[in-house]
Enzyme design. Structure first.
Site, PDB file in Angstrom:
ATOM      1  N   GLU A 243      -6.160 -11.060   1.809  1.00 12.08           N
ATOM      2  CA  GLU A 243      -5.606  -9.702   1.904  1.00 12.08           C
ATOM      3  C   GLU A 243      -6.152  -8.793   0.792  1.00 12.08           C
ATOM      4  O   GLU A 243      -5.423  -8.364  -0.117  1.00 12.08           O
ATOM      5  CB  GLU A 243      -4.088  -9.743   1.901  1.00 12.08           C
TER       6      GLU A 243
ATOM      7  N   GLU B 160      -2.492 -14.309  10.336  1.00 10.71           N
ATOM      8  CA  GLU B 160      -1.096 -14.637  10.061  1.00 10.71           C
ATOM      9  C   GLU B 160      -0.244 -13.897  11.090  1.00 10.71           C
ATOM     10  O   GLU B 160      -0.163 -12.672  11.085  1.00 10.71           O
ATOM     11  CB  GLU B 160      -0.712 -14.189   8.646  1.00 10.71           C
TER      12      GLU B 160
HETATM   13  C1  GAL Z   1       0.918 -12.079   3.683  1.00  8.06           C
HETATM   14  C2  GAL Z   1       0.111 -13.014   2.808  1.00  8.06           C
HETATM   15  C3  GAL Z   1       0.656 -14.419   2.820  1.00  8.06           C
HETATM   16  C4  GAL Z   1       2.125 -14.402   2.638  1.00  8.06           C
HETATM   17  C5  GAL Z   1       2.767 -13.551   3.697  1.00  8.06           C
HETATM   18  C6  GAL Z   1       4.295 -13.485   3.590  1.00  8.06           C
HETATM   19  O1  GAL Z   1       0.775 -10.769   3.293  1.00  8.06           O
HETATM   20  O2  GAL Z   1      -1.240 -13.050   3.171  1.00  8.06           O
HETATM   21  O3  GAL Z   1       0.040 -15.155   1.803  1.00  8.06           O
HETATM   22  O4  GAL Z   1       2.388 -13.896   1.369  1.00  8.06           O
HETATM   23  O5  GAL Z   1       2.282 -12.247   3.591  1.00  8.06           O
HETATM   24  O6  GAL Z   1       4.720 -12.807   2.466  1.00  8.06           O
END
Ligand code: GAL
Length: 699
Positions: free
Chosen positions: A169, A334
């Site tokens: 990110e 994700e």
């Molecule tokens: C995303 C990140 C993950 C985890 C997730 C939940 O932004 O890439 O590593 O932190 O959010 O907070």
């Protein structure tokens, strides 16, 4: 450190010819994955976890993005023992391996505090969270390059590896950088851009408030000033600099990995964040973009609104539309699979039954061919103890893992649509300079926020598929020609090249709609002294003798557009048509009454409109309707307003997605025969969609 230490020049805009073919975004498959953290679990759990993933339908894992210390436990000592041992258990799982640069180890930041990012007032951001580094520290670049090279040389040729994620990110959490290395690199960036300090003074308009610089040493990244009113032209360049710094950091890693990459493997990164030209980063460094989709944020206590006008989780389609503009077919690295929460943030509830499927299909509808759920199991330690994954802490069989498996089963009937392109005939034009200008200029920001929201939401509610279309250095008239209608809501900064491109688009038959506050700045962010709308005057056949914010005591300001009343929002440019252009709309309120509000100019085979205001949802809907763009699939399907529709097409075959974001069932009517890809059944006529239900229909 000095500029000479910078091994990677900031101005590296050369184009990558992307030659690799990915194994998950290759037009053949819709694939499921998950994010796994072997370092969070006893080794004894690994094999069982992986086998269970496979039974669930998960074929890919992403690993190692925060695991620098497992690979380089002390400076210069590299070991892959931990990940080798883990991968020995891989049971045929495909693996996306990450560079670990989002979380530098404690030994590193302790020894080299200059790698830390700082707040504007100079206070360093310390170890303990993540993304606390800056992109411009030569030592961080060196150590990041070294570990990237070590990992790539160790793993790139391995069979199970299918691709690489750069960092995690990029620009998330913090997208401003104020370390000393940033100032050194900023000076270098400005020297390359302007050559002389006089040219910089001119571009930044430093004659105003006696800001004139006499030496590069006097120039810094923005610093704390009275009332935060740093020179806006400096801030615009600073934002471009942050973007260039992040891109250079990504490209440094990508160039290294590409030396080792085996044919067919890919390089990507995840998420879309501020102050970063994602399109340029994609062209230079990535095979495709992946996005991190957490639509449940819409149900956070502080974001939730019961107002039926609030699109809630459906708003994530706007982010997916952004992602699609970067990569027409993309991945979700994700995808929400559980409740949101940090120990410091309450955040959002567990997805209701059906929502994991809904949000997965939302991603696929917009162009995702790869969906990776965050995360396999909820972490028992650290800040994210409440950010739930598919499994809870206990690993017990639960509703969410059953739903993920059910998604997998649904995908088996949909595999043929992998690689299909989202269809849209309407686009909203954007470019990074204008996005960044709107961040620093509240006049620009107010109109832009109103119009972006209105146009997106009107398109959603009228079932009008919409693309975001970025004007970049590489955009050509052909890229625009596929759209019958393009809006550029507020094109504040206009360059000669952009004006020319828009002329070509309209001349070839396109319809272009420009909103108020356009054409009044050049690329330094300074206002032009031409009559407005500057470089857009000829194309739009418009002159703007007067303009104003709509005063708070003006009440509702209305416009009559050939007998239809629309409401002006935020701003009023008072217009006069030039030459053969026609006045189609006139203000009917306040002292604006009788002044021009909408001008239409025929230009070549097309038409350019200039609308003197910003949009609200109602006026945006009326534009879509009057210009013949609303609901292009009305002959195929009738769906209620609360459902989104999307069409992906491939080899002349269309796939219709219908997504119900409401708790309650809805009726839809299919006006022709189609195949329900979940069941394989032929369907036609009235169909019931459950609460949060989805359908994918081959037409
Ligand atoms: C995303 C990140 C993950 C985890 C997730 C939940 O932004 O890439 O590593 O932190 O959010 O907070």
């Amino acid at each position: 450190s000095s500029e000479a230490d910078c091994e990677y020049p900031l101005d590296s805009y050369f184009e990558w010819q992307i030659v690799t073919m990915s194994k998950i975004i290759n037009g053949d498959n819709l694939t499921l994955g998950t994010c796994y953290y072997p370092e969070h679990w006893p080794k004894t759990m690994w094999r069982e976890d992986l086998e269970r993933m496979k039974k669930t339908g998960i074929e890919v894992i992403r690993i190692a993005e925060f695991a620098w210390s497992k690979i380089e436990p002390e400076e210069g000592v590299f070991t892959y023992e931990f990940f080798d041992e883990f991968l020995a258990d891989e049971v045929g799982m495909k693996v996306i391996f990450c560079t670990p640069t989002a979380t530098p180890p404690a030994w590193l930041t302790e020894k080299y505090p200059e790698v830390l990012n700082a707040r504007m007032d100079g206070v360093l951001l310390r170890h303990g969270a993540r993304r606390h580094y800056n992109y411009n520290s030569p030592v961080y670049q060196e150590l990041s390059a070294r570990i990237t090279g070590k990992s790539a040389s160790h793993y790139a040729k391995r069979d199970c590896i299918i691709g690489w994620q750069l960092d995690n990110e990029i620009n998330c959490e913090v997208d401003v950088f104020y370390s000393e290395s940033d100032t050194v690199a900023f000076r270098q960036f400005l020297k390359e851009k302007y050559g002389t300090i006089d040219a910089l003074n001119e571009a930044w308009g430093t004659a105003f408030w006696n800001q004139t610089y006499t030496d590069w040493k006097e120039v810094y990244v923005p610093r704390t000033t009275i009332s935060d009113s740093t020179n806006p032209h400096e801030v615009l360049d600073y934002t471009r600099f942050i973007s260039a710094s992040a891109r250079r950091f990504a490209k440094m890693q990508s160039d290294i990995i590409r030396r080792y990459l085996k044919p067919g493997d890919f390089i990507t990164t995840n998420g879309l964040f501020g102050n970063l030209d994602n399109h340029a980063m994609r062209r230079e460094s990535l095979d495709f973009m992946t996005y991190d989709s957490y639509p449940n944020f819409a149900y956070c206590l502080d974001m939730y609104s019961d107002n039926p006008k609030n699109l809630r989780d459906r708003k994530w389609s706007r982010n997916l539309t952004e992602t699609r503009s970067v990569s027409p077919v993309f991945g979700i690295m994700e995808q929400q699979s559980g409740a949101n929460g940090w120990n410091t943030r309450m955040e959002a509830p567990t997805p209701r039954p059906g929502q994991i499927t809904l949000w997965t299909m939302q991603s696929i509808a917009h162009g995702a061919d790869y969906i990776s759920y965050f995360r396999w199991r909820t972490c028992t330690m650290g800040t994210e103890i409440y950010w739930h994954g598919i499994l809870d802490y206990s690993s017990r069989e639960n509703r969410r893992i059953r739903e993920v498996h059910d998604v997998y089963e649904k995908l088996q009937g949909m595999q043929e649509l992998a690689g299909a392109r989202y269809e849209a005939k309407v686009g909203v034009l954007k470019d990074y300079d204008n996005i960044w200008d709107a961040q620093l200029d509240v006049w620009h920001q107010r109109v832009d926020e109103a119009s972006q929201k209105a146009l997106f939401e009107a398109a959603q509610r009228t079932h009008t598929p919409l693309d975001f279309v970025y004007l970049t250095e590489t955009t050509t008239a052909e890229d625009l020609a596929g759209y019958s209608l393009l809006f550029y809501p507020h094109m504040t900064i206009v360059t000669e090249r952009q004006a020319e491109l828009l002329k070509q688009y309209v001349a070839a038959g396109g319809t272009l709609v420009i909103g108020c506050r356009s054409g009044y700045k050049n690329s330094t962010g300074q206002c032009v002294m031409d009559t407005l709308p500057g470089l857009l005057s000829e194309l739009t056949g418009t002159d703007i003798p007067e303009y104003s914010f709509i005063a708070p005591d003006a009440g509702t300001v209305t416009v009559d557009w050939d007998g239809t009343t629309i409401e002006a929002s935020v701003f009023a440019d008072l217009l006069e048509p030039l030459g053969d252009a026609k006045l189609e709309g006139t203000y009917t309120s306040d002292y604006y009454s009788g002044s021009g509000a909408l001008v239409c100019n025929s230009y070549g085979k097309g038409k350019a409109y200039y609308y003197g205001s910003a949009w609200n949802e109602m006026s945006a809907e009326i534009f879509l309707q009057k210009l013949g763009a609303a609901n292009p699939y009305r002959d195929i399907v009738t769906v209620p307003e609360e459902c989104e529709i999307a069409v992906r097409s491939k080899n002349g075959v269309r796939y219709l997605f219908v997504l119900n974001y409401e708790k309650h069932p809805v009726e839809i009517t299919l006006h022709r025969k189609g195949t329900d890809l979940y069941t394989g059944n032929e369907i036609e006529g009235s169909q019931t969609l459950d609460g949060y239900g989805t359908m994918v229909i081959r037409l």
